[in-house]
Design a protein around this motif. Sequence first.
Motif, PDB file in Angstrom:
ATOM      1  N   GLU A 317       0.986  -1.256  -0.169  1.00 27.26           N
ATOM      2  CA  GLU A 317       0.012  -0.111   0.153  1.00 27.26           C
ATOM      3  C   GLU A 317       0.948   1.178   0.085  1.00 27.26           C
ATOM      4  OE1 GLU A 317      -3.294   0.073  -0.402  1.00 27.26           O
ATOM      5  OE2 GLU A 317      -3.065  -2.019  -0.653  1.00 27.26           O
ATOM      6  N   ASN A 318       0.387   2.363  -0.769  1.00 28.47           N
ATOM      7  CA  ASN A 318       0.788   3.662  -1.025  1.00 28.47           C
ATOM      8  C   ASN A 318       2.188   3.878  -1.531  1.00 28.47           C
ATOM      9  OD1 ASN A 318      -1.286   4.573   0.687  1.00 28.47           O
ATOM     10  ND2 ASN A 318      -0.194   4.023   2.581  1.00 28.47           N
ATOM     11  N   LEU A 319       2.882   2.646  -1.933  1.00 29.96           N
ATOM     12  CA  LEU A 319       4.290   2.744  -2.590  1.00 29.96           C
ATOM     13  C   LEU A 319       4.066   2.911  -3.957  1.00 29.96           C
ATOM     14  CD1 LEU A 319       6.416  -0.089  -0.726  1.00 29.96           C
ATOM     15  CD2 LEU A 319       5.807   2.076  -0.069  1.00 29.96           C
ATOM     16  N   ASN A 320       5.041   3.713  -4.555  1.00 25.73           N
ATOM     17  CA  ASN A 320       4.829   3.993  -6.017  1.00 25.73           C
ATOM     18  C   ASN A 320       6.088   3.243  -6.716  1.00 25.73           C
ATOM     19  OD1 ASN A 320       7.701   5.088  -5.674  1.00 25.73           O
ATOM     20  ND2 ASN A 320       6.939   7.066  -5.440  1.00 25.73           N
ATOM     21  N   HIS A 321       6.195   3.480  -7.950  1.00 25.02           N
ATOM     22  CA  HIS A 321       7.105   2.600  -9.063  1.00 25.02           C
ATOM     23  C   HIS A 321       8.706   2.400  -8.265  1.00 25.02           C
ATOM     24  CE1 HIS A 321       7.964   0.794 -12.576  1.00 25.02           C
ATOM     25  NE2 HIS A 321       9.186   1.645 -12.633  1.00 25.02           N
ATOM     26  N   LEU A 322       8.952   3.695  -7.632  1.00 25.73           N
ATOM     27  CA  LEU A 322      10.299   3.521  -6.859  1.00 25.73           C
ATOM     28  C   LEU A 322      10.429   2.915  -5.569  1.00 25.73           C
ATOM     29  CD1 LEU A 322      11.944   6.944  -7.938  1.00 25.73           C
ATOM     30  CD2 LEU A 322      11.746   4.766  -9.353  1.00 25.73           C
ATOM     31  N   PHE A 323       9.121   2.355  -5.003  1.00 23.24           N
ATOM     32  CA  PHE A 323       9.025   1.906  -3.641  1.00 23.24           C
ATOM     33  C   PHE A 323       9.220   2.947  -2.626  1.00 23.24           C
ATOM     34  CE2 PHE A 323       9.300  -1.741  -6.386  1.00 23.24           C
ATOM     35  CZ  PHE A 323       8.440  -2.812  -5.837  1.00 23.24           C
ATOM     36  N   GLN A 324       8.669   4.238  -3.048  1.00 26.06           N
ATOM     37  CA  GLN A 324       8.774   5.103  -1.815  1.00 26.06           C
ATOM     38  C   GLN A 324       7.092   5.411  -1.519  1.00 26.06           C
ATOM     39  OE1 GLN A 324       9.592   8.279  -5.064  1.00 26.06           O
ATOM     40  NE2 GLN A 324      11.409   8.674  -3.650  1.00 26.06           N
ATOM     41  N   GLU A 325       7.128   5.551  -0.368  1.00 24.94           N
ATOM     42  CA  GLU A 325       5.799   5.882   0.233  1.00 24.94           C
ATOM     43  C   GLU A 325       5.219   7.143  -0.153  1.00 24.94           C
ATOM     44  OE1 GLU A 325       5.943   5.785   4.644  1.00 24.94           O
ATOM     45  OE2 GLU A 325       7.042   3.991   4.363  1.00 24.94           O
ATOM     46  N   THR A 336      10.417  14.817  -4.905  1.00 29.64           N
ATOM     47  CA  THR A 336      10.023  15.742  -3.689  1.00 29.64           C
ATOM     48  C   THR A 336       9.920  14.841  -2.308  1.00 29.64           C
ATOM     49  OG1 THR A 336       7.774  15.530  -4.033  1.00 29.64           O
ATOM     50  CG2 THR A 336       8.733  17.184  -4.922  1.00 29.64           C
ATOM     51  N   ILE A 337      10.057  13.348  -2.633  1.00 24.76           N
ATOM     52  CA  ILE A 337       9.980  12.503  -1.382  1.00 24.76           C
ATOM     53  C   ILE A 337      11.286  12.340  -0.671  1.00 24.76           C
ATOM     54  CG2 ILE A 337       9.325  10.137  -0.742  1.00 24.76           C
ATOM     55  CD1 ILE A 337       7.301  10.230  -2.990  1.00 24.76           C
ATOM     56  N   GLU A 338      11.417  12.550   0.495  1.00 23.68           N
ATOM     57  CA  GLU A 338      12.637  12.347   1.186  1.00 23.68           C
ATOM     58  C   GLU A 338      13.046  10.680   1.243  1.00 23.68           C
ATOM     59  OE1 GLU A 338      12.986  13.903   5.046  1.00 23.68           O
ATOM     60  OE2 GLU A 338      13.070  15.826   4.354  1.00 23.68           O
ATOM     61  N   GLN A 339      12.121   9.828   1.441  1.00 22.87           N
ATOM     62  CA  GLN A 339      12.371   8.500   1.507  1.00 22.87           C
ATOM     63  C   GLN A 339      12.796   7.730   0.155  1.00 22.87           C
ATOM     64  OE1 GLN A 339       9.064   5.310   1.603  1.00 22.87           O
ATOM     65  NE2 GLN A 339       9.803   5.218   3.863  1.00 22.87           N
ATOM     66  N   THR A 340      13.901   7.078   0.275  1.00 20.74           N
ATOM     67  CA  THR A 340      14.309   6.472  -1.097  1.00 20.74           C
ATOM     68  C   THR A 340      13.758   5.303  -1.304  1.00 20.74           C
ATOM     69  OG1 THR A 340      16.475   7.710  -0.820  1.00 20.74           O
ATOM     70  CG2 THR A 340      16.533   5.673  -2.096  1.00 20.74           C
ATOM     71  N   PHE A 341      13.470   4.466  -0.376  1.00 21.59           N
ATOM     72  CA  PHE A 341      13.033   2.896  -0.361  1.00 21.59           C
ATOM     73  C   PHE A 341      12.386   2.571   1.035  1.00 21.59           C
ATOM     74  CE2 PHE A 341      12.585  -1.228  -1.671  1.00 21.59           C
ATOM     75  CZ  PHE A 341      13.220  -1.429  -3.073  1.00 21.59           C
ATOM     76  N   SER A 342      11.129   2.225   0.791  1.00 23.94           N
ATOM     77  CA  SER A 342      10.282   1.702   1.826  1.00 23.94           C
ATOM     78  C   SER A 342      10.744   0.948   2.746  1.00 23.94           C
ATOM     79  CB  SER A 342       9.075   1.230   1.414  1.00 23.94           C
ATOM     80  OG  SER A 342       8.142   0.399   2.210  1.00 23.94           O
ATOM     81  N   PRO A 343      11.029   1.122   4.157  1.00 23.41           N
ATOM     82  CA  PRO A 343      11.687   0.005   5.020  1.00 23.41           C
ATOM     83  C   PRO A 343      10.649  -1.059   5.000  1.00 23.41           C
ATOM     84  CG  PRO A 343      11.468   2.364   6.080  1.00 23.41           C
ATOM     85  CD  PRO A 343      10.847   2.299   4.775  1.00 23.41           C
ATOM     86  N   LYS A 344       9.472  -1.092   4.806  1.00 23.92           N
ATOM     87  CA  LYS A 344       8.658  -2.336   4.792  1.00 23.92           C
ATOM     88  C   LYS A 344       9.230  -3.163   3.784  1.00 23.92           C
ATOM     89  CE  LYS A 344       3.784  -3.843   4.703  1.00 23.92           C
ATOM     90  NZ  LYS A 344       2.577  -3.397   4.573  1.00 23.92           N
ATOM     91  N   ALA A 345       9.141  -2.549   2.535  1.00 21.37           N
ATOM     92  CA  ALA A 345       9.589  -3.319   1.344  1.00 21.37           C
ATOM     93  C   ALA A 345      11.053  -3.922   1.486  1.00 21.37           C
ATOM     94  CB  ALA A 345       9.607  -2.506   0.113  1.00 21.37           C
ATOM     95  N   LEU A 346      12.011  -3.224   2.159  1.00 19.98           N
ATOM     96  CA  LEU A 346      13.312  -3.666   2.409  1.00 19.98           C
ATOM     97  C   LEU A 346      13.270  -4.979   3.327  1.00 19.98           C
ATOM     98  CD1 LEU A 346      15.168  -0.389   3.072  1.00 19.98           C
ATOM     99  CD2 LEU A 346      15.711  -1.877   1.071  1.00 19.98           C
ATOM    100  N   GLU A 347      12.548  -4.897   4.301  1.00 20.13           N
ATOM    101  CA  GLU A 347      12.324  -5.846   5.396  1.00 20.13           C
ATOM    102  C   GLU A 347      11.728  -7.197   4.784  1.00 20.13           C
ATOM    103  OE1 GLU A 347      10.296  -7.080   9.764  1.00 20.13           O
ATOM    104  OE2 GLU A 347       9.773  -5.101   8.688  1.00 20.13           O
TER     105      GLU A 347
END
Length: 358
Positions: A317-325, A336-347
């Motif tokens: 949920e809420n993740l885009n093509h780059l796996f950002q929230e 404009t999003i500071e996050q590079t890669f969702s921690p949930k996806a990484l886990e």
Amino acid sequence: MKTKLLYFIITTITSFNLYSQNNRPQEPKEPFEYISENVVFKNNLDSISLAGTITYPKMGSDFPAVILISGSGPQDRNSELLNHKPFLVLADYLTKRGIAVLRVDDRGTGESEGNYNETGLNGFVNDTESAFEFLKTRKEINHSKIGLIGHSLGGIIAPIIASEDTDVSFIVILAGSGIRGDKLMLLQKEIIERKMGVPEIGITQGQNNMKAAYDIILKSNENQTELQVELKNYFTKVFGAMLPESQIQTISEQMSIPWLTDFIKFDPQTALSKTKCPVLALNGANDLQVPSKENLETIEKILKENGNEDVETKQLENLNHLFQESKTGLPNEYATIEQTFSPKALEIIAEWIKQRTE
């Protein structure tokens, strides 16, 4: 109305002229807690050298390993885009959890030789296979536990290799397509334009115009020059009153480059149907470039129908093509999003790999 019909004539070749934040809190900084070694190896089939970075824990040996495969367009080993370095973040996360990672400059990028836009899909497959053979020479690596992680276009390349090489231990498909390239690009165009508020009449006309262009590519032979001329004639007929000749020429050149025409023609199901190793496929629910529902369902269906018993697919949920929230998933959000890669996806990625290699 005419200008509205021109939105996203091509959506896979995009130039983001956006304000890009410099604050990237996930980006790891030296000194690292692990070994980070720059390497060079040969792609003997195409007679080029490729450069990258391998990371692995300081203590121990016999590590499981992954090769990261980038998406479309020439990218460096960090898959850097808009001040984000998703492959650096992913490599750092996995290596800290005992998984060695090889990430590579695409050919013609960074320190790698070759020319990206003169290369077809087979060239990218050869590059990754060369990386795979290189990892087999490393004493730190368990050669029976080497897998592939492919993002976007890389999510198509990974199953191609896995379908042909039984030494591939597993693959992770990140925002990879399960449908033929022309159909994906039309779906992507429709969804993005609707999200941007383009009128339905413009969306419909755009679909018709681009479908005709893709049909030209689908019927074309391997002659790039002839295809470019045919596309230019078509776009002149359709857009000649709205676009200058120089822009039509640029579009025709872009759409006739080998890797893109290969992508448009390629049906991922041909490789997925022969892929027998464990597969994890992830997509973001806000992915507008590779829409999750259509692609995840197809990937899972083809794999299971052809006897693959270890398949896991997840829509995040809420993740885009780059796996950002993200809020909208539109490409203009990426910078404009500071996050590079969702921690949930990484886990999810790390735990899935560890379960299949421990």
